[in-house]
Design an enzyme around this catalytic site. Structure first.
Site, PDB file in Angstrom:
ATOM      1  NE  ARG A  79      58.354  25.089  54.106  1.00  0.00           N
ATOM      2  CZ  ARG A  79      57.115  25.141  54.388  1.00  0.00           C
ATOM      3  NH1 ARG A  79      56.589  25.835  55.145  1.00  0.00           N
ATOM      4  NH2 ARG A  79      56.557  24.081  53.669  1.00  0.00           N
ATOM      5  CB  THR A 132      48.259  24.905  54.639  1.00  0.00           C
ATOM      6  OG1 THR A 132      48.914  23.439  54.551  1.00  0.00           O
ATOM      7  CG2 THR A 132      47.127  25.193  55.542  1.00  0.00           C
TER       8      THR A 132
END
Length: 356
Positions: A79, A132
């Protein structure tokens, strides 16, 4: 436009939480690209690979052999907060220019798509692939990794049944899904759970406890109750409440990240492969700033900004100003899509209680 001639080299990355099937998508992007004469660059650690120039040029098909069945992501993920800053973006653009990377395929969730649309706005052709386990991209019926996560969770809960039945206990299992209840709902149906709590619908705790007391009196020994992690902190609270009000020994189980660490199912491998190939086709057609979707078993595309907006609408994050900026047609189809997703979820929610 002549097939395969627009791009000489593109980049591919996986970003956000890892999901089973990401490797299958990465493999498909590489091989579909090479098949059309396009060199593919594997960017390591998501957008960090762009910011820090951490990548590998893939020029042979064999370099992605034997990964279609692997969990996680072989090109890693991160991230990258630096990418969200202007200095980070400028570093990424320099990496692209200096290494002749002419387009990007980004595999991940909503955060990944925000990064993709930022690149597209700066003239970099970019395609998003939904990856995801949470299945919380409202624009598509299915995200890569979702089915695998449900399957893994189902098998773990199946293993709890023997103990629940043997000891006449209740197991409250908190499953992943971020802020969405998709994994919880499908797992609850697949495992025959007694109850399920998800953030999308009100949970009638009093009735569930009353029903448990009646079921125990009628001879039921083991109970499984599933709680979505989107109901923050509720699983542990419910565990204590059930034991206090029913007298049934109750245990709280949180399998956490194990749920996204298993090998991808056949569906995830196939859908990921189809989406990866379609992403290359879309780039060659001259398209950009779009996400590949799967709706009613048909692949399609949607503008990333529209996909992010309908997602914000569904999750209740859209501001009044953002909603007012929509055209009547945009508002209508976004609302219809939100209603469609919620209706599908409600159908599963009701089914849990109907057939328990």
């Amino acid at each position: 436009m002549e097939n395969g001639k627009k791009f000489r080299r593109i980049g591919v990355l996986t970003s956000g939480g890892d999901a089973p099937g990401m490797n299958a998508a990465y493999r498909a992007v590489v091989r579909a690209g090479l098949d059309k004469g396009i060199e593919v660059v594997a960017l390591y650690g998501g957008y960090r690979g762009l910011v820090e120039s951490d990548f590998k040029v893939i020029s042979r098909r064999c370099e992605v052999s034997n990964i279609i069945n692997l969990a996680g992501t072989c090109i890693y993920t991160d991230r990258c907060t630096g990418f969200a800053t202007e200095p980070g973006m400028q570093k990424a653009l320099v990496t692209l220019k200096e290494n002749n990377i002419e387009g990007i395929v980004a595999i991940g969730g909503d955060g990944t798509f925000r990064g993709a649309t930022d690149l597209a706005s700066r003239g970099i052709p970019t395609i998003g692939i939904p990856g995801t386990i949470d299945n919380d991209i409202t624009a598509t019926d299915y995200t890569i990794g979702f089915g695998s996560a449900v399957d893994i969770t189902m098998k773990m809960i199946d293993s709890l049944r023997a103990t629940s039945e043997s000891h006449a206990r209740c197991c409250v299992v908190e499953v992943m899904g971020r802020h969405a209840g998709h994994i919880a709902l499908r797992t609850a149906v697949a495992c025959g759970a007694f109850a399920v709590a998800v953030p999308e619908f009100e949970f009638d705790e009093e009735k569930v406890i009353k029903d448990m007391i009646e079921a125990r009196a009628a001879g039921k020994r083991g109970f499984v109750i599933i709680v979505s992690e989107g109901c923050v902190g509720y699983g542990e609270k419910l565990t204590k409440t059930i034991e206090e009000k029913t007298g049934i020994t109750t245990r709280f189980i949180c399998p956490a990240h194990i749920q996204r660490g298993g090998d991808p199912t056949a569906d995830d491998r196939i859908i990921a492969s189809e989406m990866g190939s379609r992403a290359i086709d879309e780039l060659i057609r001259g398209n950009s700033d779009i996400v590949i979707t799967l709706r009613k078993n048909q692949l399609g595309t949607m503008n990333i900004k529209d996909a992010l907006n309908v997602d914000r609408m569904f999750k209740g994050k859209m501001t009044p100003e953002e909603k007012a900026a929509l055209t009547p047609d945009q508002n209508a189809w976004m609302q219809a899509r939100c209603d469609e997703v919620l209706s599908d979820m409600k159908r599963l929610y009701d089914l849990v209680y109907e057939i328990r």
